[in-house]
Design an enzyme around this catalytic site. Structure first.
Site, PDB file in Angstrom:
ATOM      1  N   GLU A 264     -25.605 -36.670  51.695  1.00 58.58           N
ATOM      2  CA  GLU A 264     -24.612 -36.120  50.900  1.00 58.58           C
ATOM      3  C   GLU A 264     -22.997 -36.792  51.207  1.00 58.58           C
ATOM      4  O   GLU A 264     -22.304 -37.200  50.467  1.00 58.58           O
ATOM      5  CB  GLU A 264     -24.411 -34.650  50.943  1.00 58.58           C
ATOM      6  CG  GLU A 264     -25.739 -34.030  50.429  1.00 58.58           C
ATOM      7  CD  GLU A 264     -25.596 -32.391  50.717  1.00 58.58           C
ATOM      8  OE1 GLU A 264     -25.620 -31.909  51.557  1.00 58.58           O
ATOM      9  OE2 GLU A 264     -25.421 -31.830  49.535  1.00 58.58           O
TER      10      GLU A 264
ATOM     11  N   GLU B 230     -34.457 -30.344  53.030  1.00 57.03           N
ATOM     12  CA  GLU B 230     -33.889 -28.916  52.786  1.00 57.03           C
ATOM     13  C   GLU B 230     -34.910 -28.083  52.527  1.00 57.03           C
ATOM     14  O   GLU B 230     -34.976 -26.884  52.865  1.00 57.03           O
ATOM     15  CB  GLU B 230     -32.901 -28.707  51.368  1.00 57.03           C
ATOM     16  CG  GLU B 230     -31.482 -29.415  51.884  1.00 57.03           C
ATOM     17  CD  GLU B 230     -31.190 -31.008  51.728  1.00 57.03           C
ATOM     18  OE1 GLU B 230     -32.392 -31.651  51.835  1.00 57.03           O
ATOM     19  OE2 GLU B 230     -30.202 -31.303  52.028  1.00 57.03           O
TER      20      GLU B 230
END
Ligand code: 1HE
Length: 262
Positions: free
Chosen positions: A113, A133
């Site tokens: 990210e 995730e």
């Protein structure tokens, strides 16, 4: 700012910002976000381009600090943390100067990210990309659902998140996660060389590309064209006429075809 979690050096007009938590594979905790945020602000004030790199260890970043994430926290506390990540990364992706990330080893979860917030990603051959995730029972929280999805598209991002698939540097390049793949250990060197080229552009053009172009990406077709007209007027500064005259009067470099060595 040699302080621990993030290193900072201004070399010529390029800011070098290093993640500096090699023992934890540059896992991102709140103190690291705060240090990164102030380094990014300092870079915007004094540099013409910045490079974010993984420092001394073998990895760019293992993403969210799972030890910190595993601690009990209230909903409002978690919201505050997400906001801190969002504002730090937004300062990179829509700030005043271009940012390049120099990647190596793990570029995972929140690390990806962070890389996705930069304008150019240079990966070396050791780099691998993943979004685990789902395996950790969490969701992206550093702007990845917006920025990573825009880079690679829903289908590819969903695949990484759902299956835990890991992409090599070459696969990442094909999926648009990075624009360059360099030999092992050379991504920082290559990123600094690119930053040097960028600093020779007009600072106002760089601002248009770094801060305005990503915003146009969010607009409708019609508003995009309108906004483009505003930006193209705003980036014409004192040096524009000189730069254009230099070309017309044959003092500036021509655009050369790519060389065979790339
Ligand atoms: C960590 C972290 C971390 C390492 N948080 N401490 N991220 C992940 O799911 C990736 C988790 N990490 C790994 O899979 C591996 O550590 C690596 C592939 C990155 C590197 O492996 P390796 O063998 O070089 O290192 P290691 O032995 O696993 O880890 C070294 C130390 O770093 C160890 O601590 P130690 O005290 O036992 O030495 C690890 O616990 C620690 N470490 N990664 C905390 N991530 C805003 S939302 C974003 C959501 C996400 O980012 S999800 C992805 C989370």
């Amino acid at each position: 700012m040699g302080n621990e979690l993030v290193t900072y050096e201004l070399r010529d007009s390029v800011a070098l910002i290093g993640l500096n938590r090699p023992d934890k594979r540059n896992a991102i905790n709140m103190p690291l976000i705060a240090a990164l945020s102030s380094a990014v602000q300092q870079a915007q004030e004094e540099a013409r381009c910045a490079v974010i790199h993984g420092g001394a260890g073998a990895h760019f970043s293992a993403g969210l600090d799972l030890a910190e994430a595993g601690q009990n926290a209230s909903v409002s506390d978690r919201r505050r943390k997400r906001k801190a990540w969002h504002s730090a990364f937004d300062l990179i992706s829509r700030g005043d100067i271009p940012f390049i990330s120099a990647l190596k080893g793990a570029c995972i979860g929140g690390g990806l990210e962070l890389a996705a917030a930069t304008h150019i990603r240079v990966a070396d051959e050791t780099t691998f990309f993943g979004l685990p995730e789902g395996q950790r029972g969490i969701f992206v929280g550093g702007g990845g659902s917006v920025r990573i999805q825009r880079l690679m598209g829903y289908a590819r991002m969903a695949d990484l998140m759902l299956t835990g698939r890991i992409l090599s540097a070459a696969e990442g390049e094909r999926a648009n996660l990075c624009q360059y793949v360099t030999p092992a250990g050379t991504s920082l060197e290559q990123a600094i060389a690119l930053a040097g080229k960028i600093t020779r552009n007009s600072a106002l053009s760089n601002w248009g590309i770094a801060a305005c172009l990503p915003r146009v990406n969010d607009l409708s077709y019609d508003d995009g064209l309108f906004f483009e007209g505003l930006i193209s007027n705003s980036v014409r500064g004192d040096e524009t006429a000189t730069r254009i005259r230099d070309f017309v009067e044959k003092r500036a470099d021509k655009v050369a075809p790519p060389s065979s060595d790339g």
